[in-house]
Scaffold this motif. Structure first.
Motif, PDB file in Angstrom:
ATOM      1  N   LYS A 106     -12.784  14.026  -0.448  1.00 19.23           N
ATOM      2  CA  LYS A 106     -11.510  13.389  -0.099  1.00 19.23           C
ATOM      3  C   LYS A 106     -10.395  14.427   0.013  1.00 19.23           C
ATOM      4  CE  LYS A 106     -12.108   8.592  -1.466  1.00 19.23           C
ATOM      5  NZ  LYS A 106     -13.517   8.605  -1.192  1.00 19.23           N
ATOM      6  N   LYS A 107     -10.441  15.432  -0.837  1.00 14.11           N
ATOM      7  CA  LYS A 107      -9.442  16.498  -0.762  1.00 14.11           C
ATOM      8  C   LYS A 107      -9.581  17.241   0.565  1.00 14.11           C
ATOM      9  CE  LYS A 107      -8.257  18.406  -4.520  1.00 14.11           C
ATOM     10  NZ  LYS A 107      -8.114  19.109  -5.771  1.00 14.11           N
ATOM     11  N   MET A 108     -10.826  17.531   0.959  1.00 12.13           N
ATOM     12  CA  MET A 108     -11.063  18.231   2.229  1.00 12.13           C
ATOM     13  C   MET A 108     -10.668  17.375   3.426  1.00 12.13           C
ATOM     14  SD  MET A 108     -14.679  20.047   1.292  1.00 12.13           S
ATOM     15  CE  MET A 108     -14.874  20.930   2.828  1.00 12.13           C
ATOM     16  N   ALA A 109     -10.874  16.055   3.319  1.00 13.80           N
ATOM     17  CA  ALA A 109     -10.548  15.141   4.416  1.00 13.80           C
ATOM     18  C   ALA A 109      -9.069  14.751   4.418  1.00 13.80           C
ATOM     19  CB  ALA A 109     -11.419  13.887   4.332  1.00 13.80           C
ATOM     20  N   GLY A 110      -8.368  15.058   3.341  1.00 18.62           N
ATOM     21  CA  GLY A 110      -6.950  14.700   3.257  1.00 18.62           C
ATOM     22  C   GLY A 110      -6.722  13.224   2.985  1.00 18.62           C
ATOM     23  N   THR A 111      -7.590  12.642   2.134  1.00 15.24           N
ATOM     24  CA  THR A 111      -7.448  11.229   1.787  1.00 15.24           C
ATOM     25  C   THR A 111      -7.367  11.084   0.276  1.00 15.24           C
ATOM     26  OG1 THR A 111      -9.850  10.894   1.770  1.00 15.24           O
ATOM     27  CG2 THR A 111      -8.694  10.448   3.848  1.00 15.24           C
ATOM     28  N   ARG A 112      -7.025   9.876  -0.160  1.00 11.52           N
ATOM     29  CA  ARG A 112      -6.868   9.589  -1.589  1.00 11.52           C
ATOM     30  C   ARG A 112      -7.298   8.153  -1.860  1.00 11.52           C
ATOM     31  NH1 ARG A 112      -4.129  12.081  -5.339  1.00 11.52           N
ATOM     32  NH2 ARG A 112      -3.133  13.479  -3.867  1.00 11.52           N
ATOM     33  N   LEU A 113      -7.983   7.930  -2.977  1.00 11.16           N
ATOM     34  CA  LEU A 113      -8.399   6.602  -3.427  1.00 11.16           C
ATOM     35  C   LEU A 113      -7.369   6.084  -4.415  1.00 11.16           C
ATOM     36  CD1 LEU A 113     -10.699   4.391  -3.645  1.00 11.16           C
ATOM     37  CD2 LEU A 113     -11.387   5.627  -5.706  1.00 11.16           C
ATOM     38  N   THR A 150      -9.522  -1.452  -4.338  1.00 10.27           N
ATOM     39  CA  THR A 150      -9.080  -0.104  -3.999  1.00 10.27           C
ATOM     40  C   THR A 150      -8.921   0.035  -2.495  1.00 10.27           C
ATOM     41  OG1 THR A 150     -11.387   0.656  -3.934  1.00 10.27           O
ATOM     42  CG2 THR A 150     -10.175   0.983  -5.999  1.00 10.27           C
ATOM     43  N   VAL A 151      -8.141   1.010  -2.099  1.00 12.44           N
ATOM     44  CA  VAL A 151      -8.009   1.394  -0.702  1.00 12.44           C
ATOM     45  C   VAL A 151      -8.030   2.919  -0.630  1.00 12.44           C
ATOM     46  CG1 VAL A 151      -6.747  -0.630   0.150  1.00 12.44           C
ATOM     47  CG2 VAL A 151      -5.484   1.266  -0.837  1.00 12.44           C
ATOM     48  N   VAL A 152      -8.380   3.432   0.532  1.00 15.31           N
ATOM     49  CA  VAL A 152      -8.349   4.875   0.762  1.00 15.31           C
ATOM     50  C   VAL A 152      -7.214   5.116   1.749  1.00 15.31           C
ATOM     51  CG1 VAL A 152      -9.613   6.882   1.599  1.00 15.31           C
ATOM     52  CG2 VAL A 152     -10.811   5.106   0.308  1.00 15.31           C
ATOM     53  N   VAL A 153      -6.285   5.975   1.355  1.00 16.19           N
ATOM     54  CA  VAL A 153      -5.114   6.276   2.181  1.00 16.19           C
ATOM     55  C   VAL A 153      -5.095   7.755   2.514  1.00 16.19           C
ATOM     56  CG1 VAL A 153      -3.726   4.386   1.235  1.00 16.19           C
ATOM     57  CG2 VAL A 153      -3.638   6.621   0.153  1.00 16.19           C
ATOM     58  N   LEU A 187       0.834  -1.188   0.000  1.00 11.77           N
ATOM     59  CA  LEU A 187       0.000   0.000   0.000  1.00 11.77           C
ATOM     60  C   LEU A 187       0.875   1.246   0.000  1.00 11.77           C
ATOM     61  CD1 LEU A 187      -2.668  -1.099   2.609  1.00 11.77           C
ATOM     62  CD2 LEU A 187      -2.816  -1.188   0.140  1.00 11.77           C
ATOM     63  N   ALA A 188       0.469   2.240  -0.762  1.00 14.96           N
ATOM     64  CA  ALA A 188       1.224   3.486  -0.882  1.00 14.96           C
ATOM     65  C   ALA A 188       0.674   4.506   0.111  1.00 14.96           C
ATOM     66  CB  ALA A 188       1.148   4.013  -2.297  1.00 14.96           C
ATOM     67  N   GLY A 189       0.991   4.383   1.370  1.00 14.76           N
ATOM     68  CA  GLY A 189       0.554   5.343   2.373  1.00 14.76           C
ATOM     69  C   GLY A 189      -0.213   4.687   3.498  1.00 14.76           C
ATOM     70  N   GLU A 190      -0.465   5.488   4.509  1.00 15.07           N
ATOM     71  CA  GLU A 190      -1.208   5.021   5.675  1.00 15.07           C
ATOM     72  C   GLU A 190      -2.699   4.976   5.346  1.00 15.07           C
ATOM     73  OE1 GLU A 190      -2.175   6.534  10.227  1.00 15.07           O
ATOM     74  OE2 GLU A 190      -0.666   7.558   9.043  1.00 15.07           O
ATOM     75  N   LEU A 191      -3.354   3.901   5.743  1.00 10.25           N
ATOM     76  CA  LEU A 191      -4.780   3.751   5.469  1.00 10.25           C
ATOM     77  C   LEU A 191      -5.581   4.830   6.197  1.00 10.25           C
ATOM     78  CD1 LEU A 191      -4.992  -0.121   5.774  1.00 10.25           C
ATOM     79  CD2 LEU A 191      -5.154   1.212   3.678  1.00 10.25           C
ATOM     80  N   ALA A 192      -6.592   5.342   5.530  1.00 11.40           N
ATOM     81  CA  ALA A 192      -7.437   6.382   6.108  1.00 11.40           C
ATOM     82  C   ALA A 192      -8.392   5.776   7.131  1.00 11.40           C
ATOM     83  CB  ALA A 192      -8.224   7.086   5.015  1.00 11.40           C
ATOM     84  N   SER A 193      -8.656   6.525   8.172  1.00  8.15           N
ATOM     85  CA  SER A 193      -9.586   6.066   9.210  1.00  8.15           C
ATOM     86  C   SER A 193     -11.020   6.119   8.692  1.00  8.15           C
ATOM     87  CB  SER A 193      -9.452   6.947  10.454  1.00  8.15           C
ATOM     88  OG  SER A 193      -9.955   8.252  10.193  1.00  8.15           O
TER      89      SER A 193
END
Length: 152
Positions: free
Chosen positions: A89-96, A147-150, A26-32
């Motif tokens: 996602k941009k506002m929450a600081g996450t990425r799919l 997919t994952v959300v990071v 995974l490319a990054g820490e998983l989003a809560s």
């Protein structure tokens, strides 16, 4: 004796070593789950809530606002597929991202993933709660679409 075919032009073929996540990691820490809910509020719930309220006041205007909310949701689904980030996602600081490549999944797949989210709601909305205990914090739609959300 035959000569080997010429190499492909730059930009085609697999990326050179060192690019992208190693071995499908995974490319990054998983989003809560909380960050995922925050982005869903902006992308889905608030626009349709506003449309519902307007519909109760004025049916024709409410119908038009429902169409605008649907257009907003589809735009955000396409946006997160192409860039990895919808407005929420941009506002929450996450990425799919795709869990194997670490790259955005593409606009069509982003819209497809939005429709696959229907499966998250079928068993009493359990799919939306699944990230609370899943090791990769994935909904059913994420599992189907790989997919994952990071955190961005």
């Amino acid at each position: 004796m035959t000569t080997p075919p010429p190499p492909p032009p730059p930009g085609y073929g697999p990326p050179p070593p060192g690019y992208g996540p190693p071995d499908g990691a995974l490319a990054g820490e998983l989003a809560s789950w909380g960050l995922r809910v925050q982005s869903a509020l902006v992308d889905w719930f608030v626009p349709f809530l506003v449309a519902g309220i307007v519909y109760r006041v004025n049916t024709v205007l409410g119908f038009l606002v429902y169409l605008a909310a649907l257009a907003w949701a589809l735009y955000n689904a396409h946006l997160q597929g192409t860039t990895g980030q919808s407005t929420g996602k941009k506002m929450a600081g996450t990425r799919l991202i795709h869990q194997q490549t670490g790259q955005p999944i593409g606009g069509g797949a982003g819209i497809g993933r939005a429709f696959v989210h229907i499966l998250d709601g079928i068993p009493c909305y359990l799919g939306y709660l699944w990230p609370l205990w899943d090791a990769k914090k994935q909904t059913f739609a994420d599992k189907i679409m790989s997919t994952v959300v990071v955190k961005a």
